[in-house]
Write an enzyme that holds these catalytic residues in place. Structure first.
Site, PDB file in Angstrom:
ATOM      1  N   GLY A  60      -9.134  21.909  41.080  1.00 31.90           N
ATOM      2  CA  GLY A  60      -9.089  22.186  42.806  1.00 31.90           C
ATOM      3  C   GLY A  60      -8.960  23.437  43.248  1.00 31.90           C
ATOM      4  O   GLY A  60      -8.933  23.544  44.377  1.00 31.90           O
ATOM      5  N   ASP A  80     -15.962  15.555  41.339  1.00 28.95           N
ATOM      6  CA  ASP A  80     -15.943  15.824  40.137  1.00 28.95           C
ATOM      7  C   ASP A  80     -15.730  14.736  39.407  1.00 28.95           C
ATOM      8  O   ASP A  80     -15.325  13.552  40.171  1.00 28.95           O
ATOM      9  CB  ASP A  80     -14.385  16.514  39.596  1.00 28.95           C
ATOM     10  CG  ASP A  80     -14.622  17.430  38.422  1.00 28.95           C
ATOM     11  OD1 ASP A  80     -14.643  18.686  38.394  1.00 28.95           O
ATOM     12  OD2 ASP A  80     -14.512  16.851  37.344  1.00 28.95           O
ATOM     13  N   ASP A  96     -19.766  10.956  39.032  1.00 29.84           N
ATOM     14  CA  ASP A  96     -20.819  11.836  38.519  1.00 29.84           C
ATOM     15  C   ASP A  96     -21.959  12.034  39.298  1.00 29.84           C
ATOM     16  O   ASP A  96     -22.669  11.178  39.772  1.00 29.84           O
ATOM     17  CB  ASP A  96     -21.573  11.230  37.207  1.00 29.84           C
ATOM     18  CG  ASP A  96     -22.282  11.869  36.394  1.00 29.84           C
ATOM     19  OD1 ASP A  96     -22.860  13.235  36.735  1.00 29.84           O
ATOM     20  OD2 ASP A  96     -22.865  11.671  35.074  1.00 29.84           O
ATOM     21  N   LYS A 161     -21.759  29.010  38.559  1.00 30.74           N
ATOM     22  CA  LYS A 161     -21.388  29.466  37.124  1.00 30.74           C
ATOM     23  C   LYS A 161     -22.751  29.326  36.169  1.00 30.74           C
ATOM     24  O   LYS A 161     -23.273  28.015  36.082  1.00 30.74           O
ATOM     25  CB  LYS A 161     -20.275  28.677  36.615  1.00 30.74           C
ATOM     26  CG  LYS A 161     -19.799  29.629  34.997  1.00 30.74           C
ATOM     27  CD  LYS A 161     -18.519  28.948  34.603  1.00 30.74           C
ATOM     28  CE  LYS A 161     -18.188  27.629  34.833  1.00 30.74           C
ATOM     29  NZ  LYS A 161     -16.909  27.299  34.272  1.00 30.74           N
TER      30      LYS A 161
END
Length: 210
Positions: A60, A80, A96, A161
Site C-alpha cells: 500500500g 491487489d 485478480d 514496473k
C-alpha cells in the site's frame, strides 16, 4: 549463490537500507514508495484532484503516496490479489484484475469516468528462473497497459514496473504505439543488480483512444 546465502544478503541489505529506514520513519509501508516519489518529483505526473488506479498495490505504500498527492478532491483506487490494511481515503478492491468481474468492478469504482493515472508495480511470484519469471511479468505488464488504454483520459499517465529481458523492447514499442511520450526510469531506490526499470507513458494517441 545458494538460496540461504541469498536470503542472508537480502536481510543484511534490508536492515542497513536507508530507504527502508526512511519509509519506517515516514510511516510508509514499503521502501518501494521512494521509486514512485523520485519519478513524481521529476515528472510531476500526479496532481491534486487526479483520479488514480494503483494495480498490484499491496502493501500500500504507492497508494499512501498517491492519496497525499491527489488530496481530498482526488480519488485513489487500489487493487491487489492480496488484502491490504485499510488506508484513509483509499477505495480498495481485492481480486485478480485479469478477471472480467474484477476489471468491471474497478471501472465501477471510478463511476465510469476516465482516470488521470494508472500505476502498476505488479510482479509475479518469483521462481528465480528468469526464463519463467520475465514472461510472466511481461504478461502482467501487457494487461496493465490494456487497462491504462481503456481507462485513461487523453492526457493521462501510465507508470509501470518492467523487467528488462525477453519481451522488454517489444513492450516499450507497444507503449509507443499507444502513447505520444514514453520514458524509462531507474530510480535510486531500485537496487542496482535488479533488472527492474519503470516506464512512464503519457498522452494517448488520438487514433488509439478507446
Amino acid at each position: 549463490m545458494s538460496k540461504k546465502d541469498s536470503s542472508r544478503r537480502w536481510m543484511r541489505e534490508h536492515i542497513n537500507d536507508k530507504f527502508v529506514k526512511n519509509a519506517k520513519k515516514a510511516g510508509y509501508r514499503s521502501r518501494a514508495v521512494y521509486k514512485l516519489i523520485e519519478v513524481i518529483n521529476k515528472e510531476k505526473f500526479i496532481k491534486p484532484g487526479n483520479k488514480v488506479i494503483d494495480l498490484g498495490a499491496a502493501p500500500g505504500s504507492w497508494s499512501q503516496m498517491a492519496i497525499k498527492a491527489v488530496g481530498k478532491s482526488g480519488q485513489v483506487i487500489a487493487n491487489d490479489i492480496l488484502n491490504i490494511k485499510p488506508i484513509d481515503g483509499i477505495d480498495f478492491l481485492q481480486g485478480d484484475f485479469t478477471e472480467n468481474s474484477v476489471y468491471e468492478a474497478l471501472l465501477n469504482l471510478t463511476m465510469n469516468q476516465k482516470v488521470n493515472v494508472v500505476l502498476s508495480d505488479i510482479a509475479p511470484n518469483i521462481s528465480g528462473q528468469p526464463s519463467v519469471d520475465i514472461p510472466k511479468s511481461m504478461y502482467l505488464c501487457e494487461l496493465a497497459l490494456d487497462i491504462a488504454i481503456k481507462s485513461l483520459t487523453p492526457s493521462g499517465y501510465f507508470f509501470v514496473k518492467v523487467f528488462q529481458g525477453d519481451g522488454f523492447d517489444m513492450f516499450v514499442e507497444s507503449c509507443r504505439t499507444y502513447f505520444s511520450y514514453v520514458t524509462i526510469h531507474k530510480p535510486k531506490a531500485s537496487r542496482t543488480r535488479s533488472k527492474e526499470v519503470y516506464l512512464l507513458a503519457n498522452k494517448l494517441k488520438p487514433a488509439k483512444l478507446m
